[in-house]
Design an enzyme around this catalytic site. Structure first.
Site, PDB file in Angstrom:
ATOM      1  CD  GLU A 240      42.935  62.593 -51.873  1.00  0.00           C
ATOM      2  OE1 GLU A 240      43.522  61.611 -52.373  1.00  0.00           O
ATOM      3  OE2 GLU A 240      41.858  63.019 -52.306  1.00  0.00           O
ATOM      4  CB  CYS A 274      50.536  58.844 -50.629  1.00  0.00           C
ATOM      5  SG  CYS A 274      50.562  60.237 -51.775  1.00  0.00           S
TER       6      CYS A 274
HETATM    7  P1  NAD Z   1      48.722  60.059 -39.900  1.00  0.00           P
HETATM    8  O1  NAD Z   1      47.447  59.463 -40.333  1.00  0.00           O
HETATM    9  O2  NAD Z   1      49.391  59.497 -38.707  1.00  0.00           O
HETATM   10  O3  NAD Z   1      48.523  61.632 -39.572  1.00  0.00           O
HETATM   11  C1  NAD Z   1      48.082  62.562 -40.528  1.00  0.00           C
HETATM   12  C2  NAD Z   1      47.499  63.771 -39.819  1.00  0.00           C
HETATM   13  O4  NAD Z   1      46.301  63.390 -39.151  1.00  0.00           O
HETATM   14  C3  NAD Z   1      48.376  64.353 -38.721  1.00  0.00           C
HETATM   15  O5  NAD Z   1      48.200  65.738 -38.707  1.00  0.00           O
HETATM   16  C4  NAD Z   1      47.825  63.715 -37.463  1.00  0.00           C
HETATM   17  O6  NAD Z   1      48.079  64.467 -36.307  1.00  0.00           O
HETATM   18  C5  NAD Z   1      46.346  63.656 -37.772  1.00  0.00           C
HETATM   19  N1  NAD Z   1      45.601  62.560 -37.146  1.00  0.00           N
HETATM   20  C6  NAD Z   1      45.992  61.275 -36.963  1.00  0.00           C
HETATM   21  N2  NAD Z   1      44.987  60.548 -36.434  1.00  0.00           N
HETATM   22  C7  NAD Z   1      43.922  61.387 -36.296  1.00  0.00           C
HETATM   23  C8  NAD Z   1      42.593  61.238 -35.799  1.00  0.00           C
HETATM   24  N3  NAD Z   1      42.143  60.066 -35.354  1.00  0.00           N
HETATM   25  N4  NAD Z   1      41.782  62.312 -35.804  1.00  0.00           N
HETATM   26  C9  NAD Z   1      42.215  63.504 -36.281  1.00  0.00           C
HETATM   27  N5  NAD Z   1      43.471  63.713 -36.735  1.00  0.00           N
HETATM   28  C10 NAD Z   1      44.315  62.670 -36.756  1.00  0.00           C
HETATM   29  O7  NAD Z   1      49.683  60.052 -41.160  1.00  0.00           O
HETATM   30  P2  NAD Z   1      51.193  60.517 -41.264  1.00  0.00           P
HETATM   31  O8  NAD Z   1      52.078  59.509 -40.654  1.00  0.00           O
HETATM   32  O9  NAD Z   1      51.316  61.925 -40.798  1.00  0.00           O
HETATM   33  O10 NAD Z   1      51.399  60.540 -42.865  1.00  0.00           O
HETATM   34  C11 NAD Z   1      51.699  59.426 -43.607  1.00  0.00           C
HETATM   35  C12 NAD Z   1      50.459  58.834 -44.253  1.00  0.00           C
HETATM   36  O11 NAD Z   1      49.821  59.799 -45.086  1.00  0.00           O
HETATM   37  C13 NAD Z   1      50.804  57.675 -45.192  1.00  0.00           C
HETATM   38  O12 NAD Z   1      49.870  56.647 -45.006  1.00  0.00           O
HETATM   39  C14 NAD Z   1      50.660  58.282 -46.583  1.00  0.00           C
HETATM   40  O13 NAD Z   1      50.393  57.354 -47.599  1.00  0.00           O
HETATM   41  C15 NAD Z   1      49.528  59.230 -46.368  1.00  0.00           C
HETATM   42  N6  NAD Z   1      49.523  60.262 -47.402  1.00  0.00           N
HETATM   43  C16 NAD Z   1      48.568  60.186 -48.385  1.00  0.00           C
HETATM   44  C17 NAD Z   1      48.581  61.117 -49.414  1.00  0.00           C
HETATM   45  C18 NAD Z   1      47.580  61.052 -50.537  1.00  0.00           C
HETATM   46  O14 NAD Z   1      47.478  62.016 -51.284  1.00  0.00           O
HETATM   47  N7  NAD Z   1      46.845  59.958 -50.714  1.00  0.00           N
HETATM   48  C19 NAD Z   1      49.545  62.115 -49.440  1.00  0.00           C
HETATM   49  C20 NAD Z   1      50.495  62.154 -48.416  1.00  0.00           C
HETATM   50  C21 NAD Z   1      50.468  61.224 -47.410  1.00  0.00           C
END
Ligand code: NAD
Length: 519
Positions: A240, A274
């Site tokens: 997601e 998101c």
């Molecule tokens: P992010 O991708 O930086 O991090 C999300 C999670 O993934 C965190 O727990 C982080 O520590 C972990 N992570 C990051 N890179 C990783 C990797 N390479 N391997 C394993 N784990 C990893 O995102 P964020 O800044 O925390 O959240 C914002 C983003 O989330 C926005 O792009 C938003 O659109 C998206 N989002 C999407 C939905 C949806 O339902 N489509 C819902 C909420 C947020």
């Protein structure tokens, strides 16, 4: 900074005040390994526990969340900076809805499903699907909805008999810990839900364990990295990811309502959703009037510390996010964009970003292409809805979109043309809170679905079991092959898949021959 990774301590900082509100210990590689072993061991017994017993424990989770909702909502607001109203209306509401939906529907969705064969060649055989748990799975979450996002996946996964390794965002470890505490208080056996703290580096280690599936919510860029890591062991995943959602306003729309919808859709959670409205496409005849009304509505918003109930806009959650929004604004202005109005900021803490209305945006600039995830309101006048659809679909992302018009038949037509996972007509966002609605995107916004029956089915292996009593002789398609068998097969195809009753009646002798000699 809302997060301070100091040696192995992860501090949680209130983004509205800059105050430290708690800390957890970052999980080491050894911790991840041990948690996996615990989850694997727990799976052996958890998968055998009848669904009724699992449901009983999940009902306790619901009761605890309902009874302690004030305390949980306050923690969410302290850790994310979002207004208290939003902690209730998004996180608490969606979590309770997920519990109620899955408690009520898990049995029905996971019920053994009979398969009916229609080929006469398969008469006498029985088949059914059994939905089996996968094993230990990983849930990796972002910070913007720190309670409801992980819970909407953890609840169905655990009900289906899986065990979970959950890594909350490094920016919201305390809400993550709260989830773990709730499951412990409800009495779930040790190892069913395991928590790991830290940033991407901990997530990467978790992905390398033999977990059976990754449920990842986060940015599209992190999704791409995780996809690469999963490819090494062909690990399946549900993603997601980010959005660049559009709001399409036709000239017959109710402007008062549409202005309210636009303000809410762009600024809910300070634009850190998101499915935030990131691009407003409006038919040019009404754009001036719309901008005037939007401007005067924006001036009335309450900005400040979300712990006060009347606050509508809080700070951005972290410095990285603040810098990104600032970069997008500067890039837009450098490329000719105009500020219609910029709200006053708040001096409580540096993470408050003033909501800003922009026009004259060039389509090739950062804030029009990449996800901003902040309070920038971009207005793009268009000649007609066809142009709006074309521009909307030009994005590499496709999470959701909304259409605003009184012409419902036309809105339905437009909805079909939009390349997204969800379309709202004359509203925004709300289906996320209703767990019977599937949630997910197309293109770079995601792969797979969460919520509803599709979300639950992502957490199981639909195992097909085919059975028949011991045969007296082998199947006619087994060896040896003969000319006679080929003829029967050909006539059988005409009989089964062909059309025309008369033609079929003529094929009955051949089918009888098959039945007598080979059945
Ligand atoms: P992010 O991708 O930086 O991090 C999300 C999670 O993934 C965190 O727990 C982080 O520590 C972990 N992570 C990051 N890179 C990783 C990797 N390479 N391997 C394993 N784990 C990893 O995102 P964020 O800044 O925390 O959240 C914002 C983003 O989330 C926005 O792009 C938003 O659109 C998206 N989002 C999407 C939905 C949806 O339902 N489509 C819902 C909420 C947020």
């Amino acid at each position: 900074m809302a997060m301070n990774l100091n040696q192995n301590i992860l501090e949680s900082i209130n983004p509205a005040t800059g105050e430290k509100i708690g800390a957890v210990i970052v999980s080491s590689k050894e911790d991840v390994k041990k948690a996996y072993e615990k989850a694997e061991k727990a799976f052996e017994t958890w998968k055998e526990i009848p669904l009724n017993k699992r449901l009983k424990l999940m009902k306790k989770v619901k009761r605890i969340i309902l009874e302690t909702k004030d305390e949980i909502a306050e923690l969410i607001t302290l850790e994310t900076g979002k207004p208290l109203m939003e902690s209730f209306s998004s996180d608490i509401c969606a979590s309770l809805d997920a519990l109620v939906y899955y408690i009520k529907n898990a049995k029905k969705i996971l019920k053994k499903e009979k398969i009916k064969f229609y080929q006469p060649f398969l008469w006498g055989k029985r088949a059914w699907i059994e939905y089996e748990p996968l094993g230990p799975i990983a849930v990796i979450s972002p910070w913007n909805y720190p309670l409801s996002l992980p819970l909407a996946t953890i609840i169905p996964a655990i009900l289906a008999g899986n065990t979970v390794l959950f890594k909350p965002s490094e920016y919201t470890p305390l809400v993550g810990k709260k989830i773990k505490d709730i499951f412990d208080t409800a009495g779930f056996p040790e190892g069913v839900l395991n928590i790991l703290y830290g940033g991407a580096e901990v997530g990467k280690v978790l992905i390398k364990t033999p977990v059976k599936k990754i449920f990842f919510t986060g940015s599209s860029s992190a999704g791409k990295e995780i996809m690469k890591d999963c490819s090494e062991s062909l690990k399946p995943f549900v993603f997601e990811l980010g959005g660049k959602d559009s709001m399409i306003i036709l000239k017959d729309a109710d402007l008062n309502l549409t202005v309210e919808g636009a303000i809410f859709g762009t600024l809910f959670n300070c634009g850190q959703t998101c499915s935030s409205v990131e691009r407003i496409f409006i038919e040019e005849d009404i754009s001036e009037d719309f901008i005037k009304r939007l401007k005067s509505r924006l001036e009335k918003l309450e900005i400040g510390n979300g712990i006060n109930e009347n606050i509508e806009i809080g700070p951005l959650q972290n410095l990285q996010q603040y810098n990104k929004v600032k970069e997008h604004l500067i890039d837009s202005l450098d490329n000719g964009a105009k500020i219609v109005i910029q709200m006053r900021s708040h001096n409580l803490n540096k993470l408050f970003f003033p909501p800003t209305i922009l026009t004259n945006l060039r389509p090739d600039t950062k804030s029009m292409i990449e996800e901003t995830f902040g309070p920038l309101i971009r207005i793009i006048p268009v000649k007609n809805w066809e142009e709006a659809v074309r521009l909307s679909n030009s994005s590499k992302m496709g999470l959701s979109a909304s259409i605003w018009t009184k012409n419902i038949p036309l809105a339905k037509e437009i909805a079909k043309k939009l390349e997204v996972g969800t379309v709202w007509i004359n509203n925004v966002l709300y289906s996320f809170n209703a767990m019977q609605c599937p949630w997910g995107g197309v293109k770079e916004s995601g792969i797979g679905r969460v919520h509803g029956k599709y979300g639950l089915l992502e957490a199981v292996n639909p195992k097909l079991i085919c059975m028949e009593k011991q045969r007296k002789k082998g199947e006619f398609w087994w060896f040896p092959y003969t000319k006679d068998k080929v003829e029967i097969l050909k006539k059988g195809f005409d009989f089964i898949f062909g059309k025309g009753i008369l033609k079929r009646i003529r094929l009955i002798p051949a089918m009888l021959k098959w039945f007598i000699y080979y059945k």
